[in-house]
Design an enzyme around this catalytic site. Structure first.
Site, PDB file in Angstrom:
ATOM      1  N   TYR A 133       0.861  -1.184   0.000  1.00 29.54           N
ATOM      2  CA  TYR A 133       0.000   0.000   0.000  1.00 29.54           C
ATOM      3  C   TYR A 133       0.894   1.230   0.000  1.00 29.54           C
ATOM      4  CZ  TYR A 133      -3.938   2.978   1.601  1.00 29.54           C
ATOM      5  OH  TYR A 133      -4.908   3.933   1.741  1.00 29.54           O
ATOM      6  N   LYS A 161      -1.249  -1.615  -4.071  1.00 26.39           N
ATOM      7  CA  LYS A 161      -2.250  -0.566  -4.188  1.00 26.39           C
ATOM      8  C   LYS A 161      -1.492   0.751  -4.270  1.00 26.39           C
ATOM      9  CE  LYS A 161      -5.993   1.824  -1.805  1.00 26.39           C
ATOM     10  NZ  LYS A 161      -6.650   2.083  -0.506  1.00 26.39           N
TER      11      LYS A 161
END
Length: 302
Positions: A133, A161
């Site tokens: 992330y 992500k």
């Protein structure tokens, strides 16, 4: 591994700020019924940063009980201390999560090698598939080339992500790290992510606009119809601009309320939308739904 729309679930609260587990179960059921492909618990949209460690583990455990094996469950491990992130990773493994979300420790500002060691320690503790992330706006550091070269040595690091907002990162990931699945984490660039090969989107708006977000995924990823995708994206932009202006979590929670789902207030220090903001948001959402419904109907998709 990651394919489709993944919803970072909100955490519904009672008026006094306690977690409303019945409302949380109702939300999860609504997401599964709407057809999302996976659910993320303990993401920033879920206000993990405002929860105790016990609350986070209990909520993830409850989510697994509700979801079962119907859709994948991804559990966030975000924390400033590596030891705390390891605890969340171990809990994720124990409760039967399908994957974990691994970010950078906020405020610490680790060097890339230090940040990589942080991620790999979490990996060793969980032994689960990992979606990295990258969110430098909240964490203060980028997952740069050195970091990526180090962490991708682990077979468990399967996706990222990307939430930097820098379109050059999309180009970098697509060109230099094709072994990592790229997932859209910057909503107003979803069309560009899909054009560059992303096949998943972790999108907060899907808490209450799941079908509309699914429509963009279907257009771009499944049908390769970017002309339709651009029309859907155009209909979404006023909504995304509203979220970008502030009160992000509060807006998503109010959107859930518009769907008849109890969401409750965000925890302090966040404050709710005022009446003018609510009216504007409601009008934007109504127009988005109308436009996308017309686009989807014209394409012959249910």
């Amino acid at each position: 591994m990651f394919e489709g729309i993944y919803t970072p679930a909100i955490t519904p609260h009672e008026a006094d700020g306690r977690i409303d587990k019945a409302a949380f179960a109702e939300l999860l059921e609504s997401l599964i019924e709407a057809g999302v492909h996976g659910i993320v618990v303990a993401g920033s949209t879920g206000e993990y940063y405002a929860q105790t460690g016990r609350e986070r583990i209990d909520l993830a455990t409850y989510a697994k009980e509700v979801i079962g094996t119907r859709v994948p469950l991804v559990v966030g491990t975000g924390a400033t201390r590596t030891e705390e992130s390891i605890e969340y990773a171990q809990a994720a493994r124990a409760l039967g999560a399908d994957a974990i979300l691994v970010g950078s420790p906020p405020y610490a500002l680790p060097l890339e090698a230090e940040n990589a060691d942080h991620a790999l320690a979490i990996d060793r503790a969980a032994g689960l598939p990992i979606m990295l992330y990258n969110y430098p706006g909240r964490m203060g550091v980028h997952m740069g080339l050195d970091y990526l070269n180090r962490v991708t040595r682990s077979k468990n690091v399967v996706a990222i992500k990307e939430s930097s907002g820098d379109i050059n990162r999309v180009h970098l990931l697509a060109g230099e790290f094709p072994q990592i699945e790229m997932s859209c984490g910057w909503d107003d660039q979803a069309l560009e992510f899909f054009a560059w090969g992303a096949r998943s989107w972790v999108c907060a708006g899907s808490n209450f606009l799941a079908r509309e977000h699914l429509a963009l995924y279907r257009a771009c990823v499944l049908d390769n119809d970017f002309a339709r995708g651009r029309r859907i994206m155009g209909a979404m932009m006023p909504f995304m601009n509203f979220l970008d202006a502030g009160k992000f979590v509060q807006s998503i929670k109010y959107g859930c309320e518009l769907n008849g789902l109890a969401a409750g207030p965000a925890r302090a220090p966040l404050q709710p939308l005022d009446e003018a903001e609510k009216a504007r948001f409601q009008a934007i959402v109504a127009e988005l739904r109308r436009e996308i419904a017309a686009i989807v109907a014209g394409a012959g998709h249910a």
